[in-house]
Design a protein around this motif. Structure first.
Motif, PDB file in Angstrom:
ATOM      1  N   ASN A 212      -7.800 -32.596  48.712  1.00  0.00           N
ATOM      2  CA  ASN A 212      -9.022 -32.831  49.474  1.00  0.00           C
ATOM      3  C   ASN A 212      -8.663 -33.343  50.865  1.00  0.00           C
ATOM      4  O   ASN A 212      -9.292 -34.251  51.401  1.00  0.00           O
ATOM      5  CB  ASN A 212      -9.902 -33.852  48.761  1.00  0.00           C
ATOM      6  CG  ASN A 212     -11.372 -33.516  48.933  1.00  0.00           C
ATOM      7  OD1 ASN A 212     -11.964 -33.882  49.933  1.00  0.00           O
ATOM      8  ND2 ASN A 212     -11.921 -32.783  48.005  1.00  0.00           N
TER       9      ASN A 212
ATOM     10  N   LEU B  48     -18.442 -36.953  50.918  1.00  0.00           N
ATOM     11  CA  LEU B  48     -18.546 -36.092  49.737  1.00  0.00           C
ATOM     12  C   LEU B  48     -17.246 -35.316  49.597  1.00  0.00           C
ATOM     13  O   LEU B  48     -16.695 -34.827  50.586  1.00  0.00           O
ATOM     14  CB  LEU B  48     -19.711 -35.115  49.881  1.00  0.00           C
ATOM     15  CG  LEU B  48     -21.102 -35.733  49.834  1.00  0.00           C
ATOM     16  CD1 LEU B  48     -22.165 -34.666  50.061  1.00  0.00           C
ATOM     17  CD2 LEU B  48     -21.322 -36.443  48.502  1.00  0.00           C
ATOM     18  N   ASP B  50     -14.894 -32.133  47.721  1.00  0.00           N
ATOM     19  CA  ASP B  50     -15.136 -30.725  47.391  1.00  0.00           C
ATOM     20  C   ASP B  50     -15.798 -30.542  46.037  1.00  0.00           C
ATOM     21  O   ASP B  50     -16.594 -29.631  45.845  1.00  0.00           O
ATOM     22  CB  ASP B  50     -13.800 -29.962  47.389  1.00  0.00           C
ATOM     23  CG  ASP B  50     -13.235 -29.883  48.804  1.00  0.00           C
ATOM     24  OD1 ASP B  50     -14.005 -30.090  49.744  1.00  0.00           O
ATOM     25  OD2 ASP B  50     -12.033 -29.611  48.935  1.00  0.00           O
ATOM     26  N   ASP B  51     -15.441 -31.388  45.087  1.00  0.00           N
ATOM     27  CA  ASP B  51     -15.993 -31.204  43.742  1.00  0.00           C
ATOM     28  C   ASP B  51     -17.391 -31.814  43.614  1.00  0.00           C
ATOM     29  O   ASP B  51     -17.937 -31.887  42.524  1.00  0.00           O
ATOM     30  CB  ASP B  51     -15.053 -31.816  42.695  1.00  0.00           C
ATOM     31  CG  ASP B  51     -14.939 -33.330  42.847  1.00  0.00           C
ATOM     32  OD1 ASP B  51     -15.512 -33.861  43.817  1.00  0.00           O
ATOM     33  OD2 ASP B  51     -14.283 -33.961  42.008  1.00  0.00           O
ATOM     34  N   GLY B  52     -17.940 -32.282  44.721  1.00  0.00           N
ATOM     35  CA  GLY B  52     -19.286 -32.811  44.696  1.00  0.00           C
ATOM     36  C   GLY B  52     -19.363 -34.305  44.466  1.00  0.00           C
ATOM     37  O   GLY B  52     -20.430 -34.901  44.597  1.00  0.00           O
ATOM     38  N   SER B  53     -18.238 -34.928  44.136  1.00  0.00           N
ATOM     39  CA  SER B  53     -18.291 -36.372  43.917  1.00  0.00           C
ATOM     40  C   SER B  53     -18.390 -37.099  45.262  1.00  0.00           C
ATOM     41  O   SER B  53     -18.116 -36.543  46.321  1.00  0.00           O
ATOM     42  CB  SER B  53     -17.061 -36.842  43.143  1.00  0.00           C
ATOM     43  OG  SER B  53     -15.893 -36.589  43.878  1.00  0.00           O
ATOM     44  N   ARG B  54     -18.796 -38.337  45.187  1.00  0.00           N
ATOM     45  CA  ARG B  54     -19.088 -39.102  46.394  1.00  0.00           C
ATOM     46  C   ARG B  54     -18.294 -40.386  46.401  1.00  0.00           C
ATOM     47  O   ARG B  54     -18.161 -41.046  45.368  1.00  0.00           O
ATOM     48  CB  ARG B  54     -20.589 -39.411  46.387  1.00  0.00           C
ATOM     49  CG  ARG B  54     -21.054 -40.337  47.489  1.00  0.00           C
ATOM     50  CD  ARG B  54     -22.559 -40.495  47.474  1.00  0.00           C
ATOM     51  NE  ARG B  54     -23.034 -41.321  46.357  1.00  0.00           N
ATOM     52  CZ  ARG B  54     -24.258 -41.805  46.253  1.00  0.00           C
ATOM     53  NH1 ARG B  54     -25.170 -41.501  47.171  1.00  0.00           N
ATOM     54  NH2 ARG B  54     -24.604 -42.535  45.218  1.00  0.00           N
ATOM     55  N   ASP B 170     -20.065 -45.103  42.646  1.00  0.00           N
ATOM     56  CA  ASP B 170     -19.508 -44.342  43.756  1.00  0.00           C
ATOM     57  C   ASP B 170     -18.802 -45.248  44.760  1.00  0.00           C
ATOM     58  O   ASP B 170     -17.944 -44.795  45.519  1.00  0.00           O
ATOM     59  CB  ASP B 170     -20.627 -43.547  44.460  1.00  0.00           C
ATOM     60  CG  ASP B 170     -21.054 -42.340  43.634  1.00  0.00           C
ATOM     61  OD1 ASP B 170     -20.322 -41.967  42.711  1.00  0.00           O
ATOM     62  OD2 ASP B 170     -22.130 -41.781  43.911  1.00  0.00           O
TER      63      ASP B 170
END
Lengths: 229, 229
Positions: A212, B48, B50-54, B170
């Motif tokens: 990432n 954010l 790439d996998d959508g996690s924050r 998060d």
DNA sequence: CGCAGCTTTGAGATCGTTCAATCGTCGTGG
DNA sequence: CCACGACGATTGAACGATCTCAAAGCTGCG
């Protein structure tokens, strides 16, 4: 930069101190007071937790200012240690007063550099909080290689990391054992190869994706800086 | 601060913008350009992956400057969102030029605040890298309570967190589910109690120990600041 | 040669996640 | 006033990532 600005910055570098690999420049919780410009070599700063574990916060490269927290805290919040033989230039924080007063543009540049360091820290925070062990190790390798390349344009996909696996672990929040396994996996995946402490990226794109990784070097815009005095 | 310094800072606050809870002030990767002083309310900034996690990077309280990375990056490296209804004062980064040029002491103060923020980030880095889930949750609670207390002296062991468990997760690199379990454990351990979103510390010492929490508010020394112009 | 420090590998234990279901609260529309 | 839906909190069970512990192997250095 103007002539006068250069002269002012050079005044920070009149004294020099040499450090061997492993030498402690500043120790956590001890009186600070002096700041440094890093002239040659590589250092790291870290904190120790109550249970004896260590978190490496940052790696320092030539041109960085070290122990800047001495501007604010009476006792250093972190330890700074040499990773290679290094040369640093100590200066008193009172010098900072002079620079800020006489060269507003230098003050602005320092603020800009602070922001870049802050963003680098938040990138690492996101890595520790939300990426896999493999991704974190990959991110660390990319970050260090890119950092080295700023100063040595000759560096490409191959470089000497200069860190033990335990140090990689303490930077990424992992165990040395697990770092070892992640390196092996990256190798087995065909993303990099290693020999004798040298790392070669075989598929930088895939590494960056799995880490990432975001390149922050492009996208910089300093047009707001005041005019030189 | 001098009269002139105050006037200069107040010039940053001539315009005001109101935001509802949930409103986005700055969006990741979009053009930056404007900075803000936070007048009232609470915000957070996050990235954010790439996998959508924050990953939540920071919480902002009145007096903070927001979106300062706009000084350096053409596109914002992070999103800033209101956690409560808030009032912010937008100003152009060119204003910064004026402040740095005319008020060296303000420039120095801004640099000092930057350092304090940097150290806060490294504390969180160490928490994510090297402490247990329970410790991280405890650290977050302590940090936010202490941050609130700076502005509202009335706050003691009881306060309203104003975060969902997903947001806590998060920020700490955990799952909402696991945050819930950690809160329950802290409660079962007799370290805190909860009701209707309000948290009460029952054993602050033990909380701080388990969180490896270090108070940075004491130990500050700004004696190097230049004289006011 | 022999130690010291680093790397490598295996096996089992732990911590935190994932998936899934339930419950409570609050605001909305009928 | 009530039914509905959305969102957050809570809990259980199983899974998987990472750690811990332990044992070799490797390399450089005195």
């Amino acid at each position: 930069m103007t002539e006068a600005e250069h002269r002012s910055l050079e005044r920070l570098e009149v004294r020099q101190r040499q450090l061997r690999r492993g030498a402690v420049l500043v120790r956590e919780n001890e009186g600070a007071g002096e700041l440094y410009v890093l002239k040659r070599g590589m250092l790291m700063s870290y904190v120790l937790l109550d249970d004896g574990s260590r978190q490496i916060l940052r790696f320092h490269f030539p041109g960085d200012m070290l122990a800047v927290s001495g501007l604010v805290y009476r006792r250093s919040p972190e330890t700074v240690v040499a990773l290679t033989d290094t040369v640093v230039c100590p200066f008193d924080r009172a010098e900072m007063t002079g620079i800020v007063t006489e060269h507003p543009r230098l003050a602005a540049i320092i603020m800009a550099v602070n922001q870049m360091e802050r963003v680098a820290l938040t990138d690492r925070l996101a890595a520790l909080g939300r990426t896999s062990a493999k991704g974190r190790v990959a991110a660390l390798l990319l970050e260090i290689r890119n950092r080295m390349r700023v100063l040595d344009k000759g560096i490409d996909g191959t470089f000497t990391l200069g860190l033990t696996q335990e140090e990689i672990g303490d930077a990424t929040g992992l165990t040395a054992v697990h770092v070892n396994r992640m390196l092996r996996q990256l190798e087995d995946d065909g993303l990099l190869s290693r020999e004798a402490g040298r790392v070669t990226f075989l598929n930088e794109g895939a590494l960056a994706r799995m880490a990432n990784y975001t390149d922050r070097f492009s996208g910089i815009d300093l047009s707001w800086l005041p005019a030189a005095r």
